[in-house]
Write an enzyme that holds these catalytic residues in place. Structure first.
Site, PDB file in Angstrom:
ATOM      1  N   LYS A 197       0.833  -1.200   0.000  1.00  0.00           N
ATOM      2  CA  LYS A 197       0.000   0.000   0.000  1.00  0.00           C
ATOM      3  C   LYS A 197       0.878   1.266   0.000  1.00  0.00           C
ATOM      4  O   LYS A 197       2.093   1.179   0.222  1.00  0.00           O
ATOM      5  CB  LYS A 197      -0.909  -0.041   1.234  1.00  0.00           C
ATOM      6  CG  LYS A 197      -1.964  -1.157   1.176  1.00  0.00           C
ATOM      7  CD  LYS A 197      -2.829  -1.127   2.429  1.00  0.00           C
ATOM      8  CE  LYS A 197      -3.942  -2.161   2.386  1.00  0.00           C
ATOM      9  NZ  LYS A 197      -4.801  -2.087   3.595  1.00  0.00           N
ATOM     10  N   TYR A 206     -12.402  -2.179  -3.256  1.00  0.00           N
ATOM     11  CA  TYR A 206     -12.897  -2.220  -1.874  1.00  0.00           C
ATOM     12  C   TYR A 206     -14.425  -2.198  -1.807  1.00  0.00           C
ATOM     13  O   TYR A 206     -14.987  -1.809  -0.774  1.00  0.00           O
ATOM     14  CB  TYR A 206     -12.291  -1.080  -1.056  1.00  0.00           C
ATOM     15  CG  TYR A 206     -10.859  -1.329  -0.613  1.00  0.00           C
ATOM     16  CD1 TYR A 206     -10.521  -2.481   0.114  1.00  0.00           C
ATOM     17  CD2 TYR A 206      -9.853  -0.419  -0.898  1.00  0.00           C
ATOM     18  CE1 TYR A 206      -9.214  -2.718   0.529  1.00  0.00           C
ATOM     19  CE2 TYR A 206      -8.545  -0.649  -0.473  1.00  0.00           C
ATOM     20  CZ  TYR A 206      -8.236  -1.802   0.235  1.00  0.00           C
ATOM     21  OH  TYR A 206      -6.939  -2.039   0.656  1.00  0.00           O
ATOM     22  N   ASN A 250      -1.716  -0.166   7.382  1.00  0.00           N
ATOM     23  CA  ASN A 250      -1.268  -1.536   7.654  1.00  0.00           C
ATOM     24  C   ASN A 250      -0.441  -2.165   6.526  1.00  0.00           C
ATOM     25  O   ASN A 250      -0.353  -3.374   6.403  1.00  0.00           O
ATOM     26  CB  ASN A 250      -2.448  -2.414   8.070  1.00  0.00           C
ATOM     27  CG  ASN A 250      -3.506  -2.519   7.004  1.00  0.00           C
ATOM     28  OD1 ASN A 250      -3.332  -1.989   5.905  1.00  0.00           O
ATOM     29  ND2 ASN A 250      -4.593  -3.216   7.294  1.00  0.00           N
ATOM     30  N   HIS A 292      -1.853  -5.295   1.330  1.00  0.00           N
ATOM     31  CA  HIS A 292      -3.131  -5.963   1.055  1.00  0.00           C
ATOM     32  C   HIS A 292      -2.851  -7.357   0.513  1.00  0.00           C
ATOM     33  O   HIS A 292      -1.914  -7.554  -0.255  1.00  0.00           O
ATOM     34  CB  HIS A 292      -3.931  -5.181   0.003  1.00  0.00           C
ATOM     35  CG  HIS A 292      -5.103  -5.969  -0.527  1.00  0.00           C
ATOM     36  ND1 HIS A 292      -6.328  -5.964   0.091  1.00  0.00           N
ATOM     37  CD2 HIS A 292      -5.221  -6.836  -1.567  1.00  0.00           C
ATOM     38  CE1 HIS A 292      -7.153  -6.788  -0.559  1.00  0.00           C
ATOM     39  NE2 HIS A 292      -6.500  -7.317  -1.567  1.00  0.00           N
ATOM     40  N   GLU A 331      -9.523 -10.215  -7.913  1.00  0.00           N
ATOM     41  CA  GLU A 331      -8.605  -9.085  -7.721  1.00  0.00           C
ATOM     42  C   GLU A 331      -7.486  -9.092  -8.757  1.00  0.00           C
ATOM     43  O   GLU A 331      -7.080  -8.042  -9.248  1.00  0.00           O
ATOM     44  CB  GLU A 331      -8.046  -9.116  -6.291  1.00  0.00           C
ATOM     45  CG  GLU A 331      -9.136  -8.838  -5.269  1.00  0.00           C
ATOM     46  CD  GLU A 331      -8.658  -8.869  -3.825  1.00  0.00           C
ATOM     47  OE1 GLU A 331      -7.519  -9.325  -3.561  1.00  0.00           O
ATOM     48  OE2 GLU A 331      -9.432  -8.431  -2.949  1.00  0.00           O
TER      49      GLU A 331
HETATM   50  P1  IDP Z   1      -7.693  -6.954   5.337  1.00  0.00           P
HETATM   51  O1  IDP Z   1      -6.889  -5.895   4.618  1.00  0.00           O
HETATM   52  O2  IDP Z   1      -6.923  -7.580   6.453  1.00  0.00           O
HETATM   53  O3  IDP Z   1      -8.303  -7.982   4.408  1.00  0.00           O
HETATM   54  P2  IDP Z   1     -10.367  -5.805   5.563  1.00  0.00           P
HETATM   55  O4  IDP Z   1     -11.317  -6.052   6.690  1.00  0.00           O
HETATM   56  O5  IDP Z   1     -10.661  -6.422   4.243  1.00  0.00           O
HETATM   57  O6  IDP Z   1      -8.904  -6.190   6.070  1.00  0.00           O
HETATM   58  O7  IDP Z   1     -10.272  -4.225   5.406  1.00  0.00           O
HETATM   59  C1  IDP Z   1      -9.653  -3.656   4.267  1.00  0.00           C
HETATM   60  C2  IDP Z   1      -8.774  -2.514   4.712  1.00  0.00           C
HETATM   61  O8  IDP Z   1      -9.576  -1.471   5.245  1.00  0.00           O
HETATM   62  C3  IDP Z   1      -7.794  -2.848   5.840  1.00  0.00           C
HETATM   63  O9  IDP Z   1      -6.608  -3.440   5.373  1.00  0.00           O
HETATM   64  C4  IDP Z   1      -7.522  -1.470   6.420  1.00  0.00           C
HETATM   65  O10 IDP Z   1      -6.602  -0.751   5.592  1.00  0.00           O
HETATM   66  C5  IDP Z   1      -8.879  -0.811   6.282  1.00  0.00           C
HETATM   67  N1  IDP Z   1      -9.682  -0.947   7.499  1.00  0.00           N
HETATM   68  C6  IDP Z   1     -10.356  -2.031   7.937  1.00  0.00           C
HETATM   69  N2  IDP Z   1     -11.012  -1.803   9.073  1.00  0.00           N
HETATM   70  C7  IDP Z   1     -10.734  -0.505   9.370  1.00  0.00           C
HETATM   71  C8  IDP Z   1     -11.129   0.359  10.451  1.00  0.00           C
HETATM   72  O11 IDP Z   1     -11.854  -0.010  11.373  1.00  0.00           O
HETATM   73  N3  IDP Z   1     -10.633   1.629  10.415  1.00  0.00           N
HETATM   74  C9  IDP Z   1      -9.825   2.091   9.417  1.00  0.00           C
HETATM   75  N4  IDP Z   1      -9.452   1.321   8.387  1.00  0.00           N
HETATM   76  C10 IDP Z   1      -9.893   0.042   8.369  1.00  0.00           C
HETATM   77 MG    MG Z   2      -9.847  -7.894   3.030  1.00  0.00          MG
END
Ligand code: IDP
Ligand code: MG
Length: 155
Positions: free
Chosen positions: A13, A53, A116, A119, A132
């Protein structure tokens, strides 16, 4: 061979690119034995961000997520190997770096949920990897090749 060889979509990212972590992350997947079959250094536009997303459209963090993922270049990749989708997710750690074990990418390289670093396709969402990959890559951008160490990686 216990599991099928498959392809999965992975992306460093914008925070990971800005922090100079592309090499570190690529290196971890290479060392694991996964095979890189596609890579694209690119900027995600608004439309692609929404498509990618889509499952999070109704979440309160969606607009912030779109803004973040379009804020700078990303390194989009396709990695291939035995059980690749699940193994990559395990190497990534939890969604929140704060909950991620040391040794995982998010657990070693991040601190904050909204930053984080990486992805990876969801292994619990059947077809997410294929979907994807198709969203980010044309067929002719994926490279079929034989790894020289393949006979030593797989039984
Ligand atoms: P993942 O990336 O581990 O699959 P997902 O639940 O698919 O997690 O969420 C996609 C992305 O959305 C996460 O990687 C993170 O960047 C962001 N995200 C998820 N939950 C939150 C939140 O509660 N606050 C802010 N960003 C979030
Ligand atoms: Mg995800």
């Amino acid at each position: 061979m216990s599991e099928e060889r498959e392809r999965t979509f992975v992306m460093v990212k914008p925070d990971g690119v800005q922090r100079g972590l592309v090499g570190e992350i690529v290196s971890r997947f290479e060392q694991r034995g996964l095979k890189l079959v596609g890579a694209k250094f690119m900027r995600i536009d608004e439309e692609l961000a929404h498509d990618h997303y889509a499952e999070h459209e109704d979440k309160p963090f969606f607009e912030g997520l779109v803004e973040f993922i379009t804020s700078g270049p990303v390194m989009a990749m396709v990695w291939e190997g035995q059980d690749a989708t699940r193994q990559v997710r395990a190497m990534m750690g939890e969604t929140d770096p704060a909950d991620s074990a040391p040794g995982t990418i998010r657990g070693d390289l991040g601190l904050d949920l909204g930053r984080n670093v990486i992805h990876g396709s969801d292994h619990e969402d059947p077809g997410a990897n294929e979907r994807e990959i198709e969203l980010f890559f044309d067929d002719d951008e994926l490279v079929e090749w034989e790894q020289v160490d393949e006979t030593w990686l797989y039984e």
